[in-house]
Design an enzyme around this catalytic site. Structure first.
Site, PDB file in Angstrom:
ATOM      1  N   ASP D  18       0.854  -1.187   0.000  1.00 49.23           N
ATOM      2  CA  ASP D  18       0.000   0.000   0.000  1.00 49.23           C
ATOM      3  C   ASP D  18       0.889   1.235   0.000  1.00 49.23           C
ATOM      4  O   ASP D  18       2.112   1.132  -0.104  1.00 49.23           O
ATOM      5  CB  ASP D  18      -0.981  -0.016   1.175  1.00 49.23           C
ATOM      6  CG  ASP D  18      -0.291   0.080   2.530  1.00 49.23           C
ATOM      7  OD1 ASP D  18       0.826   0.636   2.610  1.00 49.23           O
ATOM      8  OD2 ASP D  18      -0.866  -0.405   3.522  1.00 49.23           O
ATOM      9  N   GLN D  19       0.282   2.412   0.103  1.00 52.00           N
ATOM     10  CA  GLN D  19       1.076   3.628  -0.046  1.00 52.00           C
ATOM     11  C   GLN D  19       2.006   3.902   1.127  1.00 52.00           C
ATOM     12  O   GLN D  19       2.803   4.827   1.066  1.00 52.00           O
ATOM     13  CB  GLN D  19       0.164   4.828  -0.308  1.00 52.00           C
ATOM     14  CG  GLN D  19      -0.702   5.215   0.865  1.00 52.00           C
ATOM     15  CD  GLN D  19      -1.590   6.411   0.514  1.00 52.00           C
ATOM     16  OE1 GLN D  19      -2.044   6.526  -0.625  1.00 52.00           O
ATOM     17  NE2 GLN D  19      -1.827   7.299   1.463  1.00 52.00           N
TER      18      GLN D  19
END
Lengths: 145, 145, 145, 145
Positions: D18-19
């Site tokens: 994910d980010q």
């Protein structure tokens, strides 16, 4: 005097089912994340803005209890509370209901630490004192005001 | 003289199925990504290292053609080739087979541009000339050596 | 006389991002599926009810064109139309916009066949004539009424 | 006399990040599922065959403890044991290591009941006595033979 409940509704997507014909169990963690995102959005500061300011909330623990299965296209509601908040840790508790009959399907908790973008621990009350106070208020509930 | 084929095997996970009893269609894009990751790993440089050097390959287009469904626990093989390579663009083509009977299930393509970590276009032949030449060689195939 | 557009809004979830800091490309296929689910919900019959009646819509092809990246917590809108409908096949077209600035991020199409639950082809105009006519009307648009 | 450990290796996929730049936390539940699938495959009967015979293992509870983050392209190993087995319930415990340095990243447990395909409870020792005995043996470990 009980924690303030934040509710968010959504529908089950097709890709969230599995060949058992019900929702694949890992998806409830995604829905918990939607619940806490919407809870934090109620504050002055969104979780996205929080990250842009350099504050992350990585998980340390997650617990899920599956009572009844959700199915494709069910209208669900995740209800999220701040169960515990300290300057270094935060625990959210969740209940997922099928609507409109309010059948309780799943409960759970996620425990988080506050870190910088390089994943080092930080103290939220120093870095974001306003958010910290707001989270405390969510945990203490209406009666605390 | 045809492109060099890079093969990678894996099993279908339970969560990748849906209530139709077959693999949910979006998962094939994840498997294409595994295919190109393994292709690039064959070079001196892994895709992870490439990103650490500041080169990203965001998609501009994806095409998938579904012929037969994959099912839970199927042993699959993704075969990946470099279909086209220019200093600014890269196209991979994929075939996904069920093993060991080699039934062709899905074909597809993904088109990419080379960008910096801030998603600005770059020319791969300048930034990573060795990788660029290696990718050209994959596209031209054995006969080109 | 153009197809009737069905719109549906939603927010990007955290787990839908990847380490590039933007939405992972496979998720747009999930969002297309939300778009067609909501389109069909506008008919008398929901897609879930359709499946319960024994009609499935497996994909044969998908095409996605990525113009600009979506990011975590973006408010997006998927706009879905029936692009083509025959007794045996159905094509949906999609546009995904970031709101409220209406920036077009992604376009795409998915092609489907009508099948029984055992994945054998069926003719929708015989099995569900009312839904078939409704889908034709969506394709022909308001002017056709 | 300790439970028999079943190991399975795999690489982190891009879409699983994910980010935050690390693996999204829900994916560990998918990997636990891979672990128990591979454990059951060691028996005469695969989990897929088990389902085809009408035996499902839906989750009732899951617990995950996140110690260190996994990253894209990491080579991981999930080690799975049968922690507890009764005629109606089964608990698996998992450890996920980064290889080859054997850094422990995540631990967890999943609790399951045995049900029919209509999700009604069944007793495994009656329906599949051989598998039941085999699972008991995994729990008791080598010394029990």
């Amino acid at each position: 005097m009980s924690p303030i409940i934040h509710s968010h509704s959504f529908r089950v997507r097709y890709g969230e089912t599995d060949q058992m014909g019900v929702v694949y169990h890992a998806n409830y963690l995604n829905w918990f994340e939607m619940g806490r995102t919407e809870l934090i959005r109620s504050a002055a500061l969104s979780y996205r803005q929080l990250e842009e300011k350099g504050v992350l909330l990585p998980l340390t623990d997650a617990v899920v209890s599956y009572k009844k299965p959700a199915r494709y296209d069910d209208l669900l509601e995740v209800r999220t509370i701040v169960e515990e908040i300290t300057p270094v840790r935060l625990t959210f508790a969740y209940e997922i209901y099928r609507m409109p009959d309010e059948e309780l399907l799943v409960t759970g908790k996620t425990m988080h630490v506050f870190t910088s973008t390089s994943l080092r621990p930080i103290r939220l009350n120093r870095v974001e004192p306003e958010l910290y106070q707001w989270l405390e208020l969510q945990q203490q509930g209406e009666g605390a005001r």
